[in-house]
Enzyme design. Structure first.
Site, PDB file in Angstrom:
ATOM      1  N   LYS A 340       0.870  -0.898   0.005  1.00  0.00           N
ATOM      2  CA  LYS A 340       0.139  -0.470  -0.075  1.00  0.00           C
ATOM      3  C   LYS A 340       1.519   1.383  -0.306  1.00  0.00           C
ATOM      4  O   LYS A 340       1.789   1.505  -0.206  1.00  0.00           O
ATOM      5  CB  LYS A 340      -1.171  -0.058   1.126  1.00  0.00           C
ATOM      6  CG  LYS A 340      -2.456  -0.406   0.682  1.00  0.00           C
ATOM      7  CD  LYS A 340      -2.799  -0.779   1.966  1.00  0.00           C
ATOM      8  CE  LYS A 340      -4.781  -2.090   1.706  1.00  0.00           C
ATOM      9  NZ  LYS A 340      -5.262  -1.445   2.940  1.00  0.00           N
ATOM     10  N   ARG A 374      -3.804 -10.197   4.795  1.00  0.00           N
ATOM     11  CA  ARG A 374      -4.643 -10.006   4.147  1.00  0.00           C
ATOM     12  C   ARG A 374      -3.026  -9.115   2.923  1.00  0.00           C
ATOM     13  O   ARG A 374      -2.221  -8.481   2.587  1.00  0.00           O
ATOM     14  CB  ARG A 374      -5.306  -9.092   3.939  1.00  0.00           C
ATOM     15  CG  ARG A 374      -6.330  -9.698   2.569  1.00  0.00           C
ATOM     16  CD  ARG A 374      -7.062  -8.468   2.549  1.00  0.00           C
ATOM     17  NE  ARG A 374      -8.077  -8.211   1.042  1.00  0.00           N
ATOM     18  CZ  ARG A 374      -7.464  -6.917   0.018  1.00  0.00           C
ATOM     19  NH1 ARG A 374      -6.629  -6.153  -0.017  1.00  0.00           N
ATOM     20  NH2 ARG A 374      -8.507  -7.593  -0.882  1.00  0.00           N
TER      21      ARG A 374
END
Length: 399
Positions: A340, A374
């Site tokens: 991210k 995740r």
């Protein structure tokens, strides 16, 4: 013989008992002393001056402390935060006294006790995903990301075809994935809105192959009730909702009908917070309440802090630093930091070179209480998780 001085960090009653027993105290001793060895600092928000004055008086009488706003004494403020500081022994006596007070304080006493119980740790338990079981608490579980989208920030367009998606899912399972998370809508910054029909067109053909041929539970990443209903009819095992049941008012009932696990993620329309963790906890608690009110068992609820959603760069880092505060809710925590922008902005690296940064967030996330991670890079993050588990959970061999 010189006396040496050491320090012990006691996080819960079990650790307190272990340390006291190691000294050689008898059973009666550690049972009496253990609650005195654990110190908790709890923050209350939205407390009226009348409530705050009683809380402070009763906590001081037990030997603890309660920090309140200056205007509480003369009621010149409408509301205040309260910072409670006490040992578990002091909290026991304080809560017992609070139950006898007016002004809604008995209800607060119940919630305080629940919060303290949640902070003692979550027991090992099995999550029933429509016949496919996952064990939570023994080791960190790994969720592999599968994007059936043309525009995801990391792998958009690579796995839209069912055959390619299935091959990648099986590869992730072979690498150690415990769950596969299938999504049909990109959530990257600046993504385009996608209709229900388009989302279903992307998800269902892939899902049909996955539920037949992949041996682990399949999660579907959607906030829409219709998409969830059709995915569950096909055989999906988990629903991953990025809006914690706020995006579609019909979703809670669909999930409750099937009694499948749900992941509730923190999200928002902006990044303006007075205290990000307090507001995140309130948001997630409301999502939990919505799920339970619809009839979903609380044991089927997982929470996600939503790294990268409605948060600035600094706020994302703060959430990662303070992740363990989410343990007050008593739900398993899923952490999704893989590749991210918080990693990109820290290391100034393109999306395909963020594995080390992801590994750092995964390791610290597990130390902060994450039960599921995740990720895109399953093989590498499985290794990070196993090493971290050996340190944090005491698993010298987790298989």
């Amino acid at each position: 013989m010189a006396i040496e001085i050491g320090i012990k960090f006691i996080d819960n009653l079990q650790q307190a008992r272990t340390e006291i027993m190691a000294v050689g105290s008898d059973a009666a001793g550690w049972q009496r002393m253990a609650p005195k060895a654990v110190h908790r600092v709890l923050k209350l928000t939205g407390v009226t001056p009348v409530q705050a004055n009683i809380i402070k008086q009763e906590m001081l009488a037990r030997g603890g402390e309660a920090a309140v706003a200056r205007g509480v004494v003369n009621c010149s403020v409408e509301a205040t935060d309260v910072l409670l500081m006490a040992t578990l022994k002091q909290y026991q006596e304080f809560i017992a006294k609070l139950k006898m007070q007016p002004f809604g304080l008995p209800k607060l006493a119940e919630r305080l006790q629940q919060a303290l119980d949640n902070l003692e740790g979550r027991p090992l338990r099995r999550l029933n995903c429509r016949g496919r079981e996952l064990t939570l608490g023994g080791r960190t579980l790994v969720m592999g990301i599968l994007n059936a989208t043309p525009d995801s920030f990391s792998d958009g367009g690579r796995y839209q075809e069912p055959a390619a998606a299935l091959e990648h899912a099986l590869h992730m399972v072979e690498a150690g994935a415990d769950i596969i998370d299938l999504g049909g809508v990109s959530t990257r910054p600046g993504h385009s809105q996608v209709s229900e029909e388009e989302e279903l067109k992307r998800v269902l053909p892939v899902l049909q192959r996955l539920v037949q041929e992949v041996p682990v539970p399949i999660s579907v990443d959607t906030w829409r009730a219709r998409v969830a209903r059709e995915a569950l009819a096909v055989g999906a095992h988990i629903i991953n909702d990025q809006w914690a049941l706020r995006g579609d008012p019909g979703l809670a009932a669909v999930i409750a009908q099937y009694q499948v696990p749900v992941i509730l993620m923190h999200n928002g329309r902006d990044n303006q917070y007075r205290d990000i963790m307090s507001e995140m906890i309130a948001f997630l608690r409301q999502g939990i309440d919505l799920a339970c009110a619809a009839g979903l068992a609380r044991e089927n609820i997982i929470i996600d802090p939503g790294i990268g959603f409605a948060k600035t760069y600094q706020q994302n880092l703060e959430v990662l630093r303070r992740l363990k505060e989410l343990n007050v809710l008593g739900c398993p925590i899923l952490l999704g930091t893989s590749r991210k922008s918080v990693i990109a902005k820290t290391l100034d690296l393109p999306v395909d070179q963020r594995v080390e940064g992801t590994g750092a967030t995964v390791a610290l996330g597990i130390a902060g209480g994450a039960d599921i991670i995740r990720v895109h890079d399953v093989k590498e993050m499985v290794r990070v998780a196993r090493m971290t588990d050996a340190i944090v959970r005491g698993n010298s061999h987790v298989g």
